[in-house]
Design a protein around this motif. Structure first.
Motif, PDB file in Angstrom:
ATOM      1  N   GLY A 292       0.803  -1.211   0.000  1.00 21.00           N
ATOM      2  CA  GLY A 292       0.000   0.000   0.000  1.00 21.00           C
ATOM      3  C   GLY A 292       0.834   1.258   0.000  1.00 21.00           C
ATOM      4  N   ARG A 293       0.180   2.378   0.260  1.00 24.46           N
ATOM      5  CA  ARG A 293       0.858   3.674   0.248  1.00 24.46           C
ATOM      6  C   ARG A 293       1.684   3.893   1.510  1.00 24.46           C
ATOM      7  N   SER A 294       1.355   3.198   2.556  1.00 21.81           N
ATOM      8  CA  SER A 294       2.100   3.274   3.819  1.00 21.81           C
ATOM      9  C   SER A 294       2.265   1.874   4.366  1.00 21.81           C
ATOM     10  N   LEU A 295       3.131   1.732   5.365  1.00 23.98           N
ATOM     11  CA  LEU A 295       3.306   0.425   5.991  1.00 23.98           C
ATOM     12  C   LEU A 295       2.015  -0.035   6.647  1.00 23.98           C
ATOM     13  N   ALA A 296       1.268   0.899   7.260  1.00 24.29           N
ATOM     14  CA  ALA A 296       0.004   0.524   7.903  1.00 24.29           C
ATOM     15  C   ALA A 296      -0.942  -0.108   6.889  1.00 24.29           C
ATOM     16  N   GLU A 297      -1.055   0.508   5.716  1.00 18.79           N
ATOM     17  CA  GLU A 297      -1.936  -0.031   4.681  1.00 18.79           C
ATOM     18  C   GLU A 297      -1.437  -1.392   4.205  1.00 18.79           C
ATOM     19  N   THR A 298      -0.121  -1.522   4.046  1.00 17.50           N
ATOM     20  CA  THR A 298       0.456  -2.802   3.625  1.00 17.50           C
ATOM     21  C   THR A 298       0.126  -3.907   4.619  1.00 17.50           C
ATOM     22  N   LEU A 299       0.245  -3.610   5.908  1.00 19.07           N
ATOM     23  CA  LEU A 299       0.005  -4.631   6.928  1.00 19.07           C
ATOM     24  C   LEU A 299      -1.469  -5.040   6.977  1.00 19.07           C
ATOM     25  N   VAL A 300      -2.361  -4.071   6.872  1.00 19.18           N
ATOM     26  CA  VAL A 300      -3.789  -4.398   6.892  1.00 19.18           C
ATOM     27  C   VAL A 300      -4.166  -5.223   5.669  1.00 19.18           C
ATOM     28  N   LEU A 301      -3.664  -4.817   4.507  1.00 18.81           N
ATOM     29  CA  LEU A 301      -3.952  -5.556   3.278  1.00 18.81           C
ATOM     30  C   LEU A 301      -3.329  -6.947   3.284  1.00 18.81           C
ATOM     31  N   GLY A 302      -2.294  -7.133   4.094  1.00 12.19           N
ATOM     32  CA  GLY A 302      -1.615  -8.421   4.154  1.00 12.19           C
ATOM     33  C   GLY A 302      -2.312  -9.458   5.009  1.00 12.19           C
ATOM     34  N   VAL A 303      -3.309  -9.048   5.789  1.00 13.55           N
ATOM     35  CA  VAL A 303      -4.036 -10.025   6.618  1.00 13.55           C
ATOM     36  C   VAL A 303      -4.915 -10.884   5.703  1.00 13.55           C
ATOM     37  N   PRO A 304      -4.700 -12.194   5.668  1.00 15.37           N
ATOM     38  CA  PRO A 304      -5.532 -13.051   4.810  1.00 15.37           C
ATOM     39  C   PRO A 304      -6.964 -13.101   5.317  1.00 15.37           C
ATOM     40  N   SER A 305      -7.912 -13.242   4.407  1.00 16.54           N
ATOM     41  CA  SER A 305      -9.327 -13.218   4.779  1.00 16.54           C
ATOM     42  C   SER A 305      -9.781 -14.572   5.318  1.00 16.54           C
ATOM     43  N   PRO A 306     -10.872 -14.598   6.083  1.00 20.89           N
ATOM     44  CA  PRO A 306     -11.277 -15.803   6.827  1.00 20.89           C
ATOM     45  C   PRO A 306     -11.451 -17.063   5.999  1.00 20.89           C
ATOM     46  N   GLU A 307     -11.919 -16.940   4.750  1.00 18.67           N
ATOM     47  CA  GLU A 307     -12.140 -18.156   3.967  1.00 18.67           C
ATOM     48  C   GLU A 307     -10.848 -18.875   3.616  1.00 18.67           C
ATOM     49  N   THR A 308      -9.699 -18.222   3.838  1.00 23.13           N
ATOM     50  CA  THR A 308      -8.406 -18.853   3.546  1.00 23.13           C
ATOM     51  C   THR A 308      -7.717 -19.373   4.808  1.00 23.13           C
ATOM     52  N   TRP A 309      -8.322 -19.179   5.981  1.00 25.38           N
ATOM     53  CA  TRP A 309      -7.683 -19.593   7.228  1.00 25.38           C
ATOM     54  C   TRP A 309      -7.745 -21.108   7.404  1.00 25.38           C
ATOM     55  N   PRO A 310      -6.767 -21.689   8.077  1.00 28.34           N
ATOM     56  CA  PRO A 310      -6.880 -23.113   8.444  1.00 28.34           C
ATOM     57  C   PRO A 310      -8.021 -23.303   9.422  1.00 28.34           C
ATOM     58  N   THR A 311      -8.596 -24.481   9.418  1.00 27.67           N
ATOM     59  CA  THR A 311      -9.794 -24.742  10.241  1.00 27.67           C
ATOM     60  C   THR A 311      -9.566 -25.838  11.271  1.00 27.67           C
ATOM     61  N   ASN A 312      -8.320 -26.035  11.690  1.00 27.37           N
ATOM     62  CA  ASN A 312      -8.045 -27.062  12.697  1.00 27.37           C
ATOM     63  C   ASN A 312      -8.574 -26.613  14.058  1.00 27.37           C
ATOM     64  N   PRO A 313      -8.918 -27.562  14.930  1.00 30.18           N
ATOM     65  CA  PRO A 313      -9.425 -27.198  16.263  1.00 30.18           C
ATOM     66  C   PRO A 313      -8.311 -26.659  17.157  1.00 30.18           C
ATOM     67  N   GLY A 314      -8.692 -25.843  18.118  1.00 31.19           N
ATOM     68  CA  GLY A 314      -7.728 -25.310  19.070  1.00 31.19           C
ATOM     69  C   GLY A 314      -7.766 -23.796  19.127  1.00 31.19           C
ATOM     70  N   ARG A 315      -6.790 -23.215  19.815  1.00 31.92           N
ATOM     71  CA  ARG A 315      -6.715 -21.773  19.970  1.00 31.92           C
ATOM     72  C   ARG A 315      -5.684 -21.203  19.001  1.00 31.92           C
ATOM     73  N   ASP A 316      -6.042 -20.108  18.365  1.00 28.65           N
ATOM     74  CA  ASP A 316      -5.156 -19.459  17.402  1.00 28.65           C
ATOM     75  C   ASP A 316      -4.190 -18.559  18.161  1.00 28.65           C
ATOM     76  N   GLU A 317      -2.991 -19.075  18.439  1.00 29.23           N
ATOM     77  CA  GLU A 317      -2.033 -18.351  19.267  1.00 29.23           C
ATOM     78  C   GLU A 317      -0.672 -18.243  18.591  1.00 29.23           C
ATOM     79  N   ALA A 318      -0.023 -17.117  18.819  1.00 29.85           N
ATOM     80  CA  ALA A 318       1.372 -16.951  18.431  1.00 29.85           C
ATOM     81  C   ALA A 318       2.250 -17.617  19.492  1.00 29.85           C
ATOM     82  N   PRO A 319       3.503 -17.941  19.155  1.00 29.15           N
ATOM     83  CA  PRO A 319       4.372 -18.598  20.145  1.00 29.15           C
ATOM     84  C   PRO A 319       4.515 -17.811  21.444  1.00 29.15           C
ATOM     85  N   TRP A 320       4.522 -16.474  21.383  1.00 30.30           N
ATOM     86  CA  TRP A 320       4.691 -15.683  22.596  1.00 30.30           C
ATOM     87  C   TRP A 320       3.398 -15.554  23.403  1.00 30.30           C
TER      88      TRP A 320
END
Length: 484
Positions: free
Chosen positions: A188-216
């Motif tokens: 995008g025009r700024s890093l903020a726009e690039t990061l927001v546009l980079g979030v994949p939409s829900p229909e492309t997310w994995p659907t395995n059971p459990g909690r969606d957590e980062a390592p930290w």
């Protein structure tokens, strides 16, 4: 830290998100760490914007894009919730590291192993090693980027010996999730726009059971016996590391004096689809090739599917970009990060490329524009094949060697470089909406003449070159070709 237009400043992750609307882009030492860091920042953006939740996702994303910046209050709250977890040298949970390695490994790896551009294994020698052969102290900033590179693009092969759950030691690792691949991000025009546009939409997310957590974010350290399948966008982007790393700081925390680099899991990671790579039915995602110019893959980015013997499918992240208004998408570029590597140690080349604003030509937004890109790219490929064929014929007639033609290797990179301007002229219409006819053949002839110039000075070479040149210019039987 202060910085004016065009200047770079050193910021922590929270500060990057807070000031992302004022930043053009991240500036990393190499494409590998930059590609990895973008994935981490996009995961953090999903968290602080609520785009990690599927409900009203498109509407919420549009609200964030219209705001033009990420909410500083939500950023502060998130990083406050995980205070200490973003510290590289936290005693209990150092960021993205495995604190148990110092006790589970039979020996350390040294700093020379951590930095992939330093001499180690089969890699080329860029930096000198110290007398011990393990590398000297390195700045903490260098170590942080090297950590990201290892976790996302580390090689398969041998590493430090680590004790398994059955008591045996093992030193074998598998390759990181983006190793040897080329990744594509909407820019995008700024890093903020690039990061927001980079979030994949829900229909492309994995659907395995459990909690969606980062390592930290996890309460407990991971069980090396049980590699977890990704559950949502955050675990998909941050939890796929195949290696485990631990950094040892000096007393002041300014330098890293030693490291442990080894395997992360006793069993194979479950498969997952990376949202930033061009997918294929066979052979895995499209691999990076430093000799291949980025625009040759543009139709595989704008079209949903490029048919063929091995169909190619565009990166999943572009599905949500295609739902933006065309006027918005038309201002967006694509940024590529290519890691030309083997699955094991050798690093051939890392590269990055940025396209002009092209995402307005996504198939859903401009079917004719996407078709023009595909046809023009195919025409360029056909001309390149004709050039290579003519060069081989000329070389065989000149040298008598039909197996190896050095002219092709020297000519094609020049052709693809010079053909790029013709490609964009043909793809991007002028002010009247007219697309120019690409003069790929003129480029090919110019390159052919330059490469064969010396050989054509001899009688034998002149005949071979002229015959091959004439054959290259001759239209295929039964087909009329527009003059270029």
């Amino acid at each position: 830290m202060r910085g004016g237009p065009g200047e770079s400043v050193v910021l922590g992750l929270g500060e990057v998100l807070r000031w992302a609307h004022l930043l053009e882009h991240v500036d990393c030492p190499d494409p590998a760490s930059e590609s990895a860091l973008l994935r981490v920042l996009i995961a953090l953006t999903a968290r602080v914007t609520g785009l990690d939740a599927a409900e009203d996702w498109d509407e919420n994303r549009w609200d964030v894009l219209e705001a033009g910046r990420l909410d500083p209050g939500r950023i502060a709250a998130y990083f406050g919730q995980y205070a200490g977890r973003f510290d590289l040298f936290d005693a209990e949970r150092p960021w993205l590291q495995e604190p148990r390695l110092a006790g589970e490994c039979t020996g350390s790896s040294g700093t020379g192993r951590l930095v992939m551009t330093s001499p180690s294994g089969n890699n080329h020698v860029w930096w000198p090693l110290d007398k011990g052969g393990l590398g000297g102290p390195i700045p903490v900033e260098t170590a942080a980027f090297a950590l990201l590179t290892w976790l996302f693009a580390g090689p398969s092969g041998t590493a430090a010996n680590r004790r398994r759950s059955d008591g045996r030691n093992s030193h074998y690792t598998v390759a990181g999730p983006i190793r040897a691949l080329v990744s594509w991000f909407p820019a995008g025009r700024s890093l903020a726009e690039t990061l927001v546009l980079g979030v994949p939409s829900p229909e492309t997310w994995p659907t395995n059971p459990g909690r969606d957590e980062a390592p930290w974010e996890t309460e407990q350290l991971p069980d090396p016996r049980l590699p977890a399948a990704p559950v949502g966008p955050v675990s998909l982007l941050t939890g796929r590391a195949a290696h485990a790393v631990l950094l040892k700081p000096d007393a002041d925390g300014a330098l890293v004096t030693d490291t442990w680099v080894t395997w992360a899991w006793e069993n194979e990671l479950p498969e997952a689809e990376d949202p930033y790579v061009i997918r294929r039915d066979e052979g895995g995602p499209v691999r990076a090739n430093s000799a291949r110019v980025a625009w040759r893959d543009l139709d595989a980015l704008l079209l949903k599917t490029v048919p063929g013997k091995t169909p190619r499918y565009r990166p999943a992240v572009l599905a949500s970009v295609a739902r933006l208004p065309r006027a918005t998408a038309a201002g967006l570029r694509l940024r590529a990060y290519g890691l030309h590597q083997e699955r094991r140690d050798p690093e051939t080349a890392w590269f990055t490329a940025v396209t002009p604003p092209v995402l307005g030509y996504l198939e859903e937004l401009d079917e004719d524009g996407a078709a023009a890109v595909s046809v023009t790219r195919a025409r360029a490929e056909g001309t390149a094949s004709g050039l290579a064929k003519a060069l081989r014929a000329a070389w065989q007639g000149f040298s008598g060697d039909s197996k190896v033609c050095p002219w092709v290797d020297s000519a094609l990179p020049v052709y693809w470089s010079e053909a790029e301007a013709e490609f964009w002229r043909a793809v991007v219409p002028d002010g009247d909406g007219v697309r120019a006819w690409p003069a790929f053949q003129k480029v090919a002839v110019r390159v052919f003449d330059a490469v064969t110039e010396t050989a054509a000075l001899t009688p034998r070479g002149m005949q071979a070159v002229e015959e091959a040149r004439a054959a290259m210019l001759r239209p295929p039987k039964g087909r009329k070709t527009k003059q270029q």
